[in-house]
Design a protein around this motif. Structure first.
Motif, PDB file in Angstrom:
ATOM      1  N   LYS A 145     -42.698  18.017 -94.429  1.00  8.02           N
ATOM      2  CA  LYS A 145     -43.494  19.229 -94.259  1.00  8.02           C
ATOM      3  C   LYS A 145     -42.967  19.983 -93.052  1.00  8.02           C
ATOM      4  CE  LYS A 145     -48.400  20.527 -93.958  1.00  8.02           C
ATOM      5  NZ  LYS A 145     -48.331  21.480 -95.081  1.00  8.02           N
ATOM      6  N   GLU A 146     -43.004  21.287 -93.132  1.00  5.08           N
ATOM      7  CA  GLU A 146     -42.614  22.087 -91.975  1.00  5.08           C
ATOM      8  C   GLU A 146     -43.417  23.378 -91.951  1.00  5.08           C
ATOM      9  OE1 GLU A 146     -38.396  22.967 -92.186  1.00  5.08           O
ATOM     10  OE2 GLU A 146     -38.531  23.499 -94.291  1.00  5.08           O
ATOM     11  N   GLY A 147     -43.620  23.897 -90.757  1.00  8.26           N
ATOM     12  CA  GLY A 147     -44.379  25.138 -90.638  1.00  8.26           C
ATOM     13  C   GLY A 147     -44.754  25.408 -89.192  1.00  8.26           C
ATOM     14  N   TYR A 148     -45.461  26.527 -89.003  1.00  7.18           N
ATOM     15  CA  TYR A 148     -45.879  26.914 -87.657  1.00  7.18           C
ATOM     16  C   TYR A 148     -47.300  26.455 -87.382  1.00  7.18           C
ATOM     17  CZ  TYR A 148     -41.896  30.102 -87.576  1.00  7.18           C
ATOM     18  OH  TYR A 148     -40.641  30.630 -87.596  1.00  7.18           O
ATOM     19  N   LEU A 149     -47.516  25.896 -86.191  1.00 11.27           N
ATOM     20  CA  LEU A 149     -48.858  25.583 -85.692  1.00 11.27           C
ATOM     21  C   LEU A 149     -48.902  25.945 -84.207  1.00 11.27           C
ATOM     22  CD1 LEU A 149     -49.676  21.997 -87.082  1.00 11.27           C
ATOM     23  CD2 LEU A 149     -50.620  24.168 -87.897  1.00 11.27           C
ATOM     24  N   GLN A 150     -50.115  26.048 -83.696  1.00  9.18           N
ATOM     25  CA  GLN A 150     -50.281  26.145 -82.247  1.00  9.18           C
ATOM     26  C   GLN A 150     -50.200  24.735 -81.677  1.00  9.18           C
ATOM     27  OE1 GLN A 150     -50.508  29.152 -80.599  1.00  9.18           O
ATOM     28  NE2 GLN A 150     -50.002  29.822 -82.674  1.00  9.18           N
ATOM     29  N   LYS A 151     -49.480  24.576 -80.599  1.00  7.00           N
ATOM     30  CA  LYS A 151     -49.268  23.253 -80.007  1.00  7.00           C
ATOM     31  C   LYS A 151     -49.521  23.287 -78.508  1.00  7.00           C
ATOM     32  CE  LYS A 151     -45.667  21.356 -78.104  1.00  7.00           C
ATOM     33  NZ  LYS A 151     -44.292  21.056 -77.747  1.00  7.00           N
ATOM     34  N   ALA A 152     -50.151  22.236 -77.993  1.00  4.40           N
ATOM     35  CA  ALA A 152     -50.260  22.066 -76.541  1.00  4.40           C
ATOM     36  C   ALA A 152     -50.028  20.597 -76.219  1.00  4.40           C
ATOM     37  CB  ALA A 152     -51.634  22.511 -76.047  1.00  4.40           C
ATOM     38  N   LYS A 153     -49.052  20.322 -75.393  1.00  4.28           N
ATOM     39  CA  LYS A 153     -48.837  18.939 -74.939  1.00  4.28           C
ATOM     40  C   LYS A 153     -49.758  18.713 -73.757  1.00  4.28           C
ATOM     41  CE  LYS A 153     -45.176  15.697 -73.709  1.00  4.28           C
ATOM     42  NZ  LYS A 153     -43.717  15.541 -73.505  1.00  4.28           N
ATOM     43  N   ILE A 154     -50.614  17.685 -73.827  1.00  2.00           N
ATOM     44  CA  ILE A 154     -51.598  17.495 -72.746  1.00  2.00           C
ATOM     45  C   ILE A 154     -51.375  16.223 -71.940  1.00  2.00           C
ATOM     46  CG2 ILE A 154     -53.388  18.970 -73.759  1.00  2.00           C
ATOM     47  CD1 ILE A 154     -54.797  16.340 -74.671  1.00  2.00           C
ATOM     48  N   ALA A 155     -50.436  15.367 -72.370  1.00  2.00           N
ATOM     49  CA  ALA A 155     -50.081  14.207 -71.534  1.00  2.00           C
ATOM     50  C   ALA A 155     -48.662  13.785 -71.845  1.00  2.00           C
ATOM     51  CB  ALA A 155     -51.042  13.044 -71.761  1.00  2.00           C
ATOM     52  N   ASP A 156     -47.996  13.287 -70.829  1.00  2.00           N
ATOM     53  CA  ASP A 156     -46.628  12.781 -70.968  1.00  2.00           C
ATOM     54  C   ASP A 156     -46.585  11.384 -70.351  1.00  2.00           C
ATOM     55  OD1 ASP A 156     -43.578  13.956 -71.373  1.00  2.00           O
ATOM     56  OD2 ASP A 156     -43.735  12.385 -69.859  1.00  2.00           O
ATOM     57  N   GLY A 157     -46.342  10.380 -71.185  1.00  2.00           N
ATOM     58  CA  GLY A 157     -46.310   8.999 -70.704  1.00  2.00           C
ATOM     59  C   GLY A 157     -47.602   8.604 -70.008  1.00  2.00           C
ATOM     60  N   GLY A 158     -48.726   9.105 -70.539  1.00  2.00           N
ATOM     61  CA  GLY A 158     -50.030   8.775 -69.972  1.00  2.00           C
ATOM     62  C   GLY A 158     -50.448   9.690 -68.823  1.00  2.00           C
ATOM     63  N   LYS A 159     -49.547  10.511 -68.338  1.00  2.00           N
ATOM     64  CA  LYS A 159     -49.856  11.420 -67.230  1.00  2.00           C
ATOM     65  C   LYS A 159     -50.330  12.764 -67.776  1.00  2.00           C
ATOM     66  CE  LYS A 159     -47.639  13.318 -63.090  1.00  2.00           C
ATOM     67  NZ  LYS A 159     -47.454  14.745 -63.516  1.00  2.00           N
ATOM     68  N   LYS A 160     -51.531  13.176 -67.353  1.00  2.00           N
ATOM     69  CA  LYS A 160     -52.123  14.424 -67.851  1.00  2.00           C
ATOM     70  C   LYS A 160     -51.274  15.631 -67.459  1.00  2.00           C
ATOM     71  CE  LYS A 160     -55.735  12.669 -69.837  1.00  2.00           C
ATOM     72  NZ  LYS A 160     -55.645  12.579 -71.317  1.00  2.00           N
ATOM     73  N   LEU A 161     -51.165  16.565 -68.393  1.00  2.00           N
ATOM     74  CA  LEU A 161     -50.453  17.817 -68.132  1.00  2.00           C
ATOM     75  C   LEU A 161     -51.432  18.974 -68.238  1.00  2.00           C
ATOM     76  CD1 LEU A 161     -47.321  17.325 -70.455  1.00  2.00           C
ATOM     77  CD2 LEU A 161     -47.408  16.985 -67.967  1.00  2.00           C
ATOM     78  N   ARG A 162     -51.115  20.081 -67.599  1.00  2.00           N
ATOM     79  CA  ARG A 162     -51.921  21.297 -67.769  1.00  2.00           C
ATOM     80  C   ARG A 162     -51.708  21.834 -69.179  1.00  2.00           C
ATOM     81  NH1 ARG A 162     -51.985  26.386 -63.710  1.00  2.00           N
ATOM     82  NH2 ARG A 162     -53.420  27.691 -64.924  1.00  2.00           N
ATOM     83  N   LYS A 163     -52.829  22.107 -69.848  1.00  2.00           N
ATOM     84  CA  LYS A 163     -52.751  22.567 -71.235  1.00  2.00           C
ATOM     85  C   LYS A 163     -52.142  23.964 -71.309  1.00  2.00           C
ATOM     86  CE  LYS A 163     -56.586  22.187 -73.860  1.00  2.00           C
ATOM     87  NZ  LYS A 163     -57.948  22.779 -73.919  1.00  2.00           N
TER      88      LYS A 163
END
Ligand code: I3S
Length: 126
Positions: A14-32
């Motif tokens: 499957k492929e397509g466009y979605l809105q994405k937000a990465k909120i953690a990297d390796g357990g470390k919270k990121l700013r949304k």
């Protein structure tokens, strides 16, 4: 010796466009930080491209790599409480990366949720 992955692993499901937000990297919270992403699901991974599909395809030739997410041992769940937006689900990888995905269009997000859940359920858990 070169390891050649089975063809089945390379096939796009499957492929397509979605809105994405990465909120953690390796357990470390990121700013949304929401952005549109071109998303490609194959049997054991998801690739997130920052660009349009067209842009992503031409960048591929120059070796520009998308963010690749291993679905082995990953979890998927609806995440109403993580955003004021409608139709948000979260993918958590075994390595502790967390992604929110969202679409305003109900059937689009439902299709994606089930496609990713099916892919995860078919994979070994470790
Ligand atoms: O979970 P939050 O912190 O309310 O998420 C909002 C923020 O990421 C915000 O950016 P700033 O941190 O620069 O203010 C975004 O603009 C909002 O879209 C985020 O909330 P939503 O409810 O849209 O996920």
């Amino acid at each position: 010796k070169e390891i050649i992955p089975p063809l089945e692993q390379l096939m796009v499901e499957k492929e397509g466009y979605l809105q994405k937000a990465k909120i953690a990297d390796g357990g470390k919270k990121l700013r949304k930080n929401w952005s549109t992403s071109w998303i490609v699901l194959s049997s054991r991974k998801i690739e997130f491209y920052k660009e349009s599909k067209q842009q992503a395809m031409s960048n591929m030739k120059t070796g520009n790599k998308p963010e690749s997410v291993d679905l082995c041992g990953a979890h998927i769940e609806w995440a109403k409480e993580k955003s004021s937006r409608k139709n948000v689900f979260q993918i958590t990888t075994a390595s502790g990366n967390e992604f929110l995905l969202q679409s305003d269009i109900d059937f689009i997000i439902l299709d994606w949720f089930h496609a990713i859940k099916n892919a995860i359920d078919r994979l070994p858990k470790d």
